[in-house]
Design a protein around this motif. Structure first.
Motif, PDB file in Angstrom:
ATOM      1  N   ASN A 143       0.923  -1.237  -0.094  1.00 18.16           N
ATOM      2  CA  ASN A 143      -0.111   0.114   0.152  1.00 18.16           C
ATOM      3  C   ASN A 143       0.870   1.221   0.115  1.00 18.16           C
ATOM      4  OD1 ASN A 143      -2.399  -1.632   0.041  1.00 18.16           O
ATOM      5  ND2 ASN A 143      -2.868  -1.509   2.126  1.00 18.16           N
ATOM      6  N   GLN A 144       2.010   1.214   0.522  1.00 12.30           N
ATOM      7  CA  GLN A 144       2.982   2.419   0.681  1.00 12.30           C
ATOM      8  C   GLN A 144       3.603   2.642  -0.707  1.00 12.30           C
ATOM      9  OE1 GLN A 144       5.926   1.936   3.804  1.00 12.30           O
ATOM     10  NE2 GLN A 144       4.370   2.414   5.480  1.00 12.30           N
ATOM     11  N   GLU A 145       3.910   1.471  -1.379  1.00  7.86           N
ATOM     12  CA  GLU A 145       4.237   1.583  -2.478  1.00  7.86           C
ATOM     13  C   GLU A 145       3.460   2.199  -3.561  1.00  7.86           C
ATOM     14  OE1 GLU A 145       7.932   0.911  -5.149  1.00  7.86           O
ATOM     15  OE2 GLU A 145       7.382   1.073  -3.065  1.00  7.86           O
ATOM     16  N   ALA A 146       2.118   1.703  -3.479  1.00 12.94           N
ATOM     17  CA  ALA A 146       0.922   2.290  -4.410  1.00 12.94           C
ATOM     18  C   ALA A 146       0.802   3.732  -4.108  1.00 12.94           C
ATOM     19  CB  ALA A 146      -0.182   1.701  -4.273  1.00 12.94           C
ATOM     20  N   LEU A 147       0.955   4.454  -2.752  1.00  9.57           N
ATOM     21  CA  LEU A 147       0.836   5.600  -2.520  1.00  9.57           C
ATOM     22  C   LEU A 147       1.997   6.393  -3.207  1.00  9.57           C
ATOM     23  CD1 LEU A 147      -0.320   5.816   1.230  1.00  9.57           C
ATOM     24  CD2 LEU A 147      -1.744   5.874  -0.915  1.00  9.57           C
ATOM     25  N   ARG A 148       3.174   5.716  -3.083  1.00 12.09           N
ATOM     26  CA  ARG A 148       4.502   6.383  -3.511  1.00 12.09           C
ATOM     27  C   ARG A 148       4.307   6.484  -5.105  1.00 12.09           C
ATOM     28  NH1 ARG A 148       9.275   4.327  -5.580  1.00 12.09           N
ATOM     29  NH2 ARG A 148      10.923   5.637  -5.195  1.00 12.09           N
ATOM     30  N   HIS A 149       3.930   5.518  -5.962  1.00 11.47           N
ATOM     31  CA  HIS A 149       3.750   5.653  -7.257  1.00 11.47           C
ATOM     32  C   HIS A 149       2.853   6.896  -7.690  1.00 11.47           C
ATOM     33  CE1 HIS A 149       4.760   0.970  -7.808  1.00 11.47           C
ATOM     34  NE2 HIS A 149       5.905   1.878  -7.384  1.00 11.47           N
ATOM     35  N   ILE A 150       1.877   6.812  -7.253  1.00 20.49           N
ATOM     36  CA  ILE A 150       0.601   7.851  -7.483  1.00 20.49           C
ATOM     37  C   ILE A 150       1.400   9.359  -7.201  1.00 20.49           C
ATOM     38  CG2 ILE A 150      -1.282   8.873  -6.745  1.00 20.49           C
ATOM     39  CD1 ILE A 150      -2.138   5.903  -5.955  1.00 20.49           C
ATOM     40  N   LEU A 151       2.027   9.424  -6.015  1.00 21.62           N
ATOM     41  CA  LEU A 151       2.589  10.841  -5.758  1.00 21.62           C
ATOM     42  C   LEU A 151       3.611  11.055  -6.628  1.00 21.62           C
ATOM     43  CD1 LEU A 151       2.331  10.632  -2.059  1.00 21.62           C
ATOM     44  CD2 LEU A 151       0.884  11.990  -3.398  1.00 21.62           C
ATOM     45  N   ILE A 152       4.536  10.295  -7.205  1.00 20.65           N
ATOM     46  CA  ILE A 152       5.703  10.572  -7.986  1.00 20.65           C
ATOM     47  C   ILE A 152       5.192  10.943  -9.308  1.00 20.65           C
ATOM     48  CG2 ILE A 152       7.488   9.522  -9.313  1.00 20.65           C
ATOM     49  CD1 ILE A 152       8.071   7.958  -6.551  1.00 20.65           C
ATOM     50  N   ILE A 153       4.118  10.201  -9.861  1.00 21.83           N
ATOM     51  CA  ILE A 153       3.538  10.289 -11.102  1.00 21.83           C
ATOM     52  C   ILE A 153       3.035  11.640 -11.261  1.00 21.83           C
ATOM     53  CG2 ILE A 153       1.965   9.501 -12.812  1.00 21.83           C
ATOM     54  CD1 ILE A 153       2.658   6.393 -11.998  1.00 21.83           C
ATOM     55  N   PHE A 154       2.080  11.965 -10.097  1.00 20.69           N
ATOM     56  CA  PHE A 154       1.382  13.330 -10.304  1.00 20.69           C
ATOM     57  C   PHE A 154       2.401  14.350 -10.170  1.00 20.69           C
ATOM     58  CE2 PHE A 154      -0.090  16.791  -7.725  1.00 20.69           C
ATOM     59  CZ  PHE A 154      -1.314  17.126  -8.311  1.00 20.69           C
ATOM     60  N   ALA A 155       3.443  14.193  -9.363  1.00 20.81           N
ATOM     61  CA  ALA A 155       4.419  15.420  -9.267  1.00 20.81           C
ATOM     62  C   ALA A 155       5.175  15.680 -10.772  1.00 20.81           C
ATOM     63  CB  ALA A 155       5.547  14.906  -8.352  1.00 20.81           C
ATOM     64  N   LYS A 156       5.263  14.295 -11.409  1.00 15.90           N
ATOM     65  CA  LYS A 156       6.132  14.669 -12.801  1.00 15.90           C
ATOM     66  C   LYS A 156       5.070  14.953 -13.827  1.00 15.90           C
ATOM     67  CE  LYS A 156       9.683  10.966 -12.314  1.00 15.90           C
ATOM     68  NZ  LYS A 156      10.543  10.022 -12.750  1.00 15.90           N
ATOM     69  N   LEU A 157       3.913  14.892 -13.716  1.00 11.47           N
ATOM     70  CA  LEU A 157       2.867  15.139 -14.592  1.00 11.47           C
ATOM     71  C   LEU A 157       2.492  16.826 -14.271  1.00 11.47           C
ATOM     72  CD1 LEU A 157       0.489  12.131 -14.950  1.00 11.47           C
ATOM     73  CD2 LEU A 157       1.835  13.107 -16.641  1.00 11.47           C
ATOM     74  N   ASN A 158       2.722  17.161 -13.044  1.00  9.02           N
ATOM     75  CA  ASN A 158       2.337  18.429 -12.582  1.00  9.02           C
ATOM     76  C   ASN A 158       3.224  19.379 -12.231  1.00  9.02           C
ATOM     77  OD1 ASN A 158      -0.918  18.595 -12.608  1.00  9.02           O
ATOM     78  ND2 ASN A 158      -0.182  16.479 -11.882  1.00  9.02           N
ATOM     79  N   PRO A 159       4.306  19.677 -13.121  1.00  6.25           N
ATOM     80  CA  PRO A 159       5.713  20.324 -12.611  1.00  6.25           C
ATOM     81  C   PRO A 159       5.514  21.809 -12.028  1.00  6.25           C
ATOM     82  CG  PRO A 159       5.388  20.420 -15.007  1.00  6.25           C
ATOM     83  CD  PRO A 159       4.320  19.333 -14.557  1.00  6.25           C
ATOM     84  N   GLY A 160       4.405  22.306 -12.333  1.00  2.00           N
ATOM     85  CA  GLY A 160       4.216  23.751 -11.520  1.00  2.00           C
ATOM     86  C   GLY A 160       3.871  23.397 -10.126  1.00  2.00           C
ATOM     87  N   ILE A 161       3.328  22.257  -9.719  1.00  2.00           N
ATOM     88  CA  ILE A 161       3.118  22.000  -8.293  1.00  2.00           C
ATOM     89  C   ILE A 161       4.077  20.902  -7.772  1.00  2.00           C
ATOM     90  CG2 ILE A 161       1.367  21.163  -6.689  1.00  2.00           C
ATOM     91  CD1 ILE A 161      -0.806  22.059  -8.581  1.00  2.00           C
TER      92      ILE A 161
END
Length: 440
Positions: A243-261
């Motif tokens: 579950n931690q790994e899933a959260l980590r994946h989601i947040l990393i992908i979000f960060a890379k797709l949203n460079p402004g935030i």
């Protein structure tokens, strides 16, 4: 000048703490940490199983609860339970329609989604627009989104070393095809500037990787701190680690797709309820894709709050300070006396407590189960979660007004930064009342 008083509906005996503490916390709720030193009152009546009579009834024809006439001495618990059973059947009926009426679904869900029904996952996906309201397109849309998320993982979660290895393998196959007998390693002349680990070019995958490392390290730290009192998120079990790994994946992908935030500390707390609800979907196929579903719902949820996370917009009309100012105005409108005492007399700046309330959507102010019930209401509001969130925050202040009016700067700040346990049904009731005209 007459002294301002609170409205009558706020002092209703229906919401007295004594009645709320009568029933034990339902066992089918979300996992809880070991009991804290301070007992917490339950916030919502559970979905009742058919209760066995505590004593043999005097006659078989006697109903356990009267349906009309004079109500029993303490009608609240059975009445609330009855309402939840009725609401559950209405929600199930709405979900079974070929085309779901989103307006009706919002109305029902805003009153709370029963815990034991196993339908919260589907309802949240509908409320967030992840699922279309037409059943016919559900499978098609889910397959498309889940495949898209798989592509995101392959694109954004690959270490440049892995990319280099694939390039080497590709080069090896190419050399074999040409009969060169090469060893498979790229010749120095074949390594482009952007592929070199020491490249500082803006398009260099290695340069981007090193820039991302700091963000990823912050994500790792925060994910490990997510709800440490819950075995679902924390611990050495395979479940917690996956579950931690899933959260980590989601947040990393979000960060890379949203460079402004990119990533802002605390986003893990906003993601956690979504992932928890989807991972516990009784449909095993849906539960298996909780990571993908939570990613897209997280993106949708944050689209209404993203300005609160953008530091460059903090002082703008759409930034977090503007949002906090709206809360201040809302309190001033509905309880001017309390507003004056907090902000003028004791000088408790709302930023001292409301920043966390708003940016983390109240996930840190209440236990996890209560946060889930608050989110039922937040996600159901057609005006968007933020307006409802501000009303709930205002209601939180009003519910402890007596203690605040009697307190000074230090005691009030401590109270608001460590909000006491409360009846969540009452809190949401008061927040809903704030939709109407001011009580001045």
């Amino acid at each position: 000048m007459g002294k301002k008083s609170v409205p009558e509906w706020l002092n209703s005996s229906l919401w007295s703490s004594s009645s709320a503490s009568a029933a034990p916390y339902p066992v089918d709720r979300l996992p809880r940490s070991p009991p804290a030193p301070k007992p917490e009152a339950p916030t919502r009546a559970p979905i009742p199983e058919p209760p066995p009579p505590s004593r043999p009834p005097p006659a078989p024809v006697e109903a356990p609860r009267p349906s009309s006439g004079t109500p029993p001495e303490d009608p609240s618990p059975p009445r609330l339970a009855q309402e939840e059973v009725s609401r559950q059947s209405q929600l199930l009926a709405e979900l079974s329609k070929k085309v779901v009426n989103i307006g009706e679904l919002r109305r029902l869900a805003s009153q709370g989604i029963p815990d034991g029904a196993g339908i919260r996952s589907t309802i949240w996906k509908l409320l967030l627009g992840y699922l279309p309201n037409d059943h016919e397109f559900w499978v098609q849309e889910l397959d498309r989104k889940r495949a898209q998320y798989k592509d995101f993982k392959e694109e954004f979660l690959v270490n440049p070393s892995e990319m280099a290895r694939k390039l080497e393998e590709s080069a090896g196959h190419k050399n074999e095809g040409m009969g060169s007998g090469g060893c498979g390693f790229l010749m120095r002349s074949e390594i482009t500037h952007d592929e070199h680990p020491l490249s500082l070019g803006k398009t260099s995958v290695w340069n981007q990787f090193f820039q991302d490392t700091e963000v990823i390290e912050q994500i790792d730290r925060d994910v490990k701190r997510t709800h440490p009192d819950m075995h679902f998120f924390c611990g050495d079990t395979s479940l917690a680690k996956s579950n931690q790994e899933a959260l980590r994946h989601i947040l990393i992908i979000f960060a890379k797709l949203n460079p402004g935030i990119r990533y802002v500390q605390g986003m893990n707390e906003v993601l956690a309820p979504l992932f928890y609800v989807f991972r516990n979907d009784p449909d095993q196929n849906n539960a298996a894709y909780a990571e993908a579903d939570a990613f897209f719902c997280f993106v949708e949820l944050l689209s209404g709050f993203r300005d609160n996370f953008c530091q460059k917009l903090d002082n703008s009309v759409v930034g977090i300070r503007s949002t906090i100012a709206k809360l201040s105005e809302l309190l001033k409108k509905h309880d001017g006396e309390l507003w004056r005492h907090l902000e003028i007399t004791t000088k408790v700046n709302p930023q001292f407590y409301a920043f966390r309330w708003i940016t983390l959507l109240l996930t840190q102010e209440f236990n996890f189960a209560d946060s889930i019930h608050i989110w039922d209401t937040l996600l159901s509001d057609p005006e968007g979660p933020q307006e409802t969130l501000l009303r709930v925050c205002c209601a939180m202040l009003i519910l402890v007004r007596r203690r605040l009016l009697a307190g000074d700067f230090t005691s009030n700040l401590k109270l608001l930064q460590n909000y006491p346990s409360t009846n969540i049904s009452h809190l949401l009731y008061v927040a809903n009342k704030l939709r109407g005209p001011s009580v001045d």
